[in-house]
Design a protein around this motif. Sequence first.
Motif, PDB file in Angstrom:
ATOM      1  N   ASP A 152       0.811  -1.219   0.000  1.00  0.00           N
ATOM      2  CA  ASP A 152       0.000   0.000   0.000  1.00  0.00           C
ATOM      3  C   ASP A 152       0.846   1.271   0.000  1.00  0.00           C
ATOM      4  O   ASP A 152       0.440   2.303   0.543  1.00  0.00           O
ATOM      5  N   PHE A 153       2.023   1.222  -0.622  1.00  0.00           N
ATOM      6  CA  PHE A 153       2.799   2.449  -0.781  1.00  0.00           C
ATOM      7  C   PHE A 153       2.197   3.296  -1.900  1.00  0.00           C
ATOM      8  O   PHE A 153       1.532   2.781  -2.808  1.00  0.00           O
ATOM      9  N   ALA A 154       2.470   4.563  -1.856  1.00  0.00           N
ATOM     10  CA  ALA A 154       1.951   5.479  -2.874  1.00  0.00           C
ATOM     11  C   ALA A 154       2.582   5.160  -4.231  1.00  0.00           C
ATOM     12  O   ALA A 154       3.760   4.794  -4.300  1.00  0.00           O
ATOM     13  N   PRO A 170       1.656   5.607   8.471  1.00  0.00           N
ATOM     14  CA  PRO A 170       0.953   6.815   8.006  1.00  0.00           C
ATOM     15  C   PRO A 170       0.880   7.860   9.115  1.00  0.00           C
ATOM     16  O   PRO A 170       0.722   7.536  10.298  1.00  0.00           O
ATOM     17  N   ASP A 181      -5.843   9.274   6.667  1.00  0.00           N
ATOM     18  CA  ASP A 181      -6.011   9.104   5.225  1.00  0.00           C
ATOM     19  C   ASP A 181      -4.684   8.918   4.497  1.00  0.00           C
ATOM     20  O   ASP A 181      -4.669   8.774   3.272  1.00  0.00           O
ATOM     21  N   LYS A 201      -0.704   7.245   3.549  1.00  0.00           N
ATOM     22  CA  LYS A 201      -0.165   5.935   3.196  1.00  0.00           C
ATOM     23  C   LYS A 201       1.195   5.753   3.865  1.00  0.00           C
ATOM     24  O   LYS A 201       1.873   6.734   4.179  1.00  0.00           O
ATOM     25  N   THR A 240       5.186   4.950   4.251  1.00  0.00           N
ATOM     26  CA  THR A 240       6.337   5.380   3.456  1.00  0.00           C
ATOM     27  C   THR A 240       7.451   4.359   3.564  1.00  0.00           C
ATOM     28  O   THR A 240       7.792   3.931   4.672  1.00  0.00           O
TER      29      THR A 240
END
Length: 535
Positions: free
Chosen positions: A185-187, A220, A224, A226, A228
Amino acid sequence: MLDQPDRSENPSIPPISSAPDAASAAAPDAAAAAAPAETAPPPTLVPIAPPARAIPAWMKLGAGLAGAGLLAAIGWIIVGQDPAAPTRSPDDAPPTQAAGTQAATPRAPAPTEAPDIAGMPQPETVDLPPIVHADAAPSAGTPQAADAAPPRDDDGDKPEPMDRYEATVRVEKGDTLESILRDMDFAPEEIRKAVAALKPVLKGARLPVGETLTLQVQAPQDNDGKPTLQALVIRPEARREITLERDADGAYSATQRTFEVVAKLVRATGVVKGSLRGSADAARIPPSVRAEMLRAFSWDVNFQYDVKGGDRFAVLIEQSYTTDGRLVGPGRVLWAQITTGGGKNTFNIYRFKPGRGAEFFYYGNGQSVVKSLLRTPMGLNRLSSGFGMRSHPILGFTAMHSGVDFAAPYGTPILAAGAGTVAQAGPYAGYGNYVKIDHGGGIATAYGHMARYAPGIRPGARVHQGQVVGFVGSTGMSTGPHLHYELHQKGRPVNPLTARASQRTGLAGKNLERFRALVARTDRARDGAELIATR
């Protein structure tokens, strides 16, 4: 019970009344003087409780002070046992007492002189107040322990909430670096930057299945947000470890560490139970090592015809490991042994490289395992029909079977038994798709019932030993997929399993001396090698 005095010995002592009044209790001597001694009747002794007597004021004051001192001492003990309270070094001086204040533990008043009469009543017992525990609600004037301090770290500061953590991910079949980072779920922008930084160092290497990735992740910062990626460690190869790190500006950089490699000798042994292939797998011999070993024996051993249940095999393998214990590759055979015919024959081979020549295997006497012809033109396949007279399975009459048959699945590769020139390639009577190779010196081999020919196999083509010339099928007069294999000497078919139609080379001179020295070293190393590790 109080013992009463005997009047017969001292008649001047008056009797004690069972219910004395206050005046008589206060002045017992006056009451005794008023009664005439000569008219008193004999006393009757009865057990009675001691008479009630008023407690002097100094006793009450002393008892109160003693109780207060006891409570103070208990309070100090509780404070001293609290793990959160500060400890005092034995060298620390005790706190000084302020002038005019009461000591922590008051000294009890000295007792007065005991009365002459043994039956004098004793002072009443003073009830102490209940002990107040440190966790109970404090009462007025009661010393209490210090409040429990909150947990702190080694520096005395409150621990910060954990916002970084480490994660490990096992690479499964089909995983890529991008897919793993997406699953975390990393950006997308962070994934793109991380992959771009790793690409020059990875150099196209795929992630090995079963390898573990170690990631440092920043949690996070809001509901909301994500996570890192802060760092990543990956091992695309046993010799290389790659580390990816993120700097304060959000840029990624990759570094590589290369491990040195050391050689290690391991051995494996086994007994044939069922198939030779399955027995070798049970002995934990890597597939590539097993193939190399069987290839070396294939010039002299037919693994389906010669090897029996109970035959034994062993192999000495040189494997490479990194300095931190990672296996670099399956290894290579240095020595191997196999028995055939239920232990009747034993073959030992040693890896050796002559001064001018290719490295391969030699028997202990210095003879090369390589013959001009392979014993069998395929790997481990079942012998389904031998050489000689037999009843033809299709024609139904007895006829000469001029070769041997090896049952094998459709498409199994067929190898050239030796180097030579293709004399014939095409359909040939009942043989179906047929290839014949001339090896020179009056020796030829033939291969029948092929499903198809290998590329480049045509009349006049040169082939080398072990080259694929075709694939197993069931063309021609055949009842199922198999290879019909023939050996011809001077135009006549002979039994390829028993004929001595080929020659082998041997070592001589300095090469033979070097080889004998190598045999002695290998035998010593073999005896001390540990068993191969389970993978």
